[in-house]
Design an enzyme around this catalytic site. Structure first.
Site, PDB file in Angstrom:
ATOM      1  N   TYR A   1       0.844  -1.194   0.000  1.00  0.00           N
ATOM      2  CA  TYR A   1       0.000   0.000   0.000  1.00  0.00           C
ATOM      3  C   TYR A   1       0.879   1.244   0.000  1.00  0.00           C
ATOM      4  CZ  TYR A   1      -4.252  -2.549   1.367  1.00  0.00           C
ATOM      5  OH  TYR A   1      -5.349  -3.382   1.412  1.00  0.00           O
TER       6      TYR A   1
ATOM      7  N   TYR B   1      -0.230  -9.685   0.652  1.00  0.00           N
ATOM      8  CA  TYR B   1       0.788  -9.097   1.535  1.00  0.00           C
ATOM      9  C   TYR B   1       0.761  -9.754   2.910  1.00  0.00           C
ATOM     10  CZ  TYR B   1      -3.278  -6.247   3.008  1.00  0.00           C
ATOM     11  OH  TYR B   1      -4.514  -5.828   3.437  1.00  0.00           O
TER      12      TYR B   1
ATOM     13  N   ARG C   1      -2.551 -12.001   3.495  1.00  0.00           N
ATOM     14  CA  ARG C   1      -3.904 -11.709   3.043  1.00  0.00           C
ATOM     15  C   ARG C   1      -4.110 -12.216   1.616  1.00  0.00           C
ATOM     16  NH1 ARG C   1      -7.462  -8.334   4.373  1.00  0.00           N
ATOM     17  NH2 ARG C   1      -8.649 -10.187   3.870  1.00  0.00           N
TER      18      ARG C   1
ATOM     19  N   HIS D   1      -7.112  -8.747  -2.519  1.00  0.00           N
ATOM     20  CA  HIS D   1      -8.444  -8.161  -2.303  1.00  0.00           C
ATOM     21  C   HIS D   1      -8.428  -6.685  -2.653  1.00  0.00           C
ATOM     22  CE1 HIS D   1      -6.184  -7.473   1.419  1.00  0.00           C
ATOM     23  NE2 HIS D   1      -6.890  -6.345   1.521  1.00  0.00           N
TER      24      HIS D   1
ATOM     25  N   HIS E   1     -10.544  -3.228  -1.359  1.00  0.00           N
ATOM     26  CA  HIS E   1     -11.481  -2.676  -0.372  1.00  0.00           C
ATOM     27  C   HIS E   1     -12.532  -1.838  -1.091  1.00  0.00           C
ATOM     28  CE1 HIS E   1      -8.981  -3.588   3.243  1.00  0.00           C
ATOM     29  NE2 HIS E   1      -8.019  -3.573   2.345  1.00  0.00           N
TER      30      HIS E   1
END
Ligand SMILES: [Fe+2]
Length: 237
Positions: free
Chosen positions: A104, A143, A153, A156, A158
Site C-alpha cells: 500500500y 501481503y 492476506r 483483495h 477494499h
C-alpha cells in the site's frame, strides 16, 4: 406522521465484531451492547456527495500518473442492488488496494515490497441509472500482515458504498476466484461460511478487453437476504 425506512444491521449473518482469529478485533470491538439510534431525516437523506466532483478518470487507477503501473491490468464491474433486486443508482463507490507487489502507498505499510511510482491505489465512481459501476485497475498482490505466524492476506480490493443513505454505508472487501490463501485468512473466514462466496468476484471472459485487461464481475447487495456482508472494523489492512 412521517415514516422513514430503517437500515438496521442484520444480526446473525455478519461476522462478529470480535473474531478470535483476527487479533486486532480484540481491541477494536465494543465491549458493551450496541445502542440502536432511531433513524430520522438526517440519517436517511444525507449526505449529498457532489457527483459533479467525480470524473470518469477517477474510476481508472491505471491513468493517475505519468506512466502506467506494473501488474496485470483488470476491470472490475457489476451492479449495486438492494435486497429486493432493485438497482441502486447514483451511489458513491470508493475503492482502495495495494499495488501488484502487495504494498500500500500508506505510511504504516513498510513491508519489504516495492512501491510503484505510477500507482496510488485509490479510485471512485458513481453507479449509473441501472446501478452499474466499473473500475479499471491492476490486480493487487498478496501481503503479509503479522496477525499470526506467516500470515498473508488473499488478494483483495477494499470497497466502500454509501447506498441510498448515510446509515446504509457498507465497507467490505472483494476477493478473486481460486485464491490459495483463503483457508488461512481470519478476515475472510470470519464471514459465515454460506456467505463467503458472495465476497469472491467471478472471472468473465466476456468482460475481458482483448489485449488490454482481464474482466472480473462482482455484484453488491446492500441489505436483506442476499446482502453482501460487512467486515469487522479494520484499520486499512
Ligand atoms: Fe487490505
Amino acid at each position: 406522521m412521517l415514516t422513514v425506512p430503517s437500515y438496521e444491521r442484520q444480526s446473525g449473518v455478519n461476522p462478529p465484531l470480535d473474531f478470535a482469529g483476527y487479533r486486532s478485533t480484540a481491541l477494536r470491538a465494543p465491549h458493551r451492547p450496541l445502542v440502536l439510534l432511531p433513524h430520522r431525516l438526517t440519517e436517511i437523506t444525507g449526505p449529498v456527495l457532489g457527483a459533479e466532483r467525480i470524473t470518469p478518470a477517477d474510476a481508472d487507477l491505471t491513468i493517475q500518473h505519468a506512466g502506467e503501473p506494473l501488474g496485470q491490468r483488470i476491470s472490475v464491474s457489476g451492479r449495486v442492488l438492494d435486497s429486493d433486486g432493485r438497482p441502486v443508482p447514483d451511489t458513491l463507490i470508493e475503492i482502495w488496494q495495494p499495488n501488484s507487489a502487495g504494498r500500500y502507498r500508506h505510511v504504516v505499510d513498510n513491508h519489504p515490497a516495492p512501491l510503484d511510482p505510477n500507482f496510488t491505489g485509490a479510485g471512485r465512481c458513481m453507479t449509473d441509472s441501472e446501478g452499474r459501476y466499473r473500475f479499471v485497475t491492476i490486480k493487487p498482490g498478496s501481503y503479509p500482515w503479522r496477525n499470526h505466524p506467516n500470515a498473508w492476506r488473499p488478494a483483495h480490493i477494499h470497497f466502500s458504498l454509501f447506498g441510498r443513505a448515510f446509515a446504509q454505508r457498507l465497507i467490505t472487501q472483494m476477493y478473486f476466484p481460486g485464491d490459495p490463501l483463503f483457508y488461512q485468512d481470519p478476515i475472510f473466514n470470519s464471514v459465515p461460511e454460506q456467505a463467503r462466496e458472495r465476497l469472491i468476484s467471478r472471472f468473465d471472459l466476456s468482460l475481458t478487453e482483448p489485449e488490454v485487461s482481464l474482466g472480473f464481475a462482482w455484484d453488491i447487495v446492500l441489505r436483506g437476504r442476499n446482502g453482501t456482508f460487512f467486515e469487522p472494523p479494520e484499520g486499512g489492512r
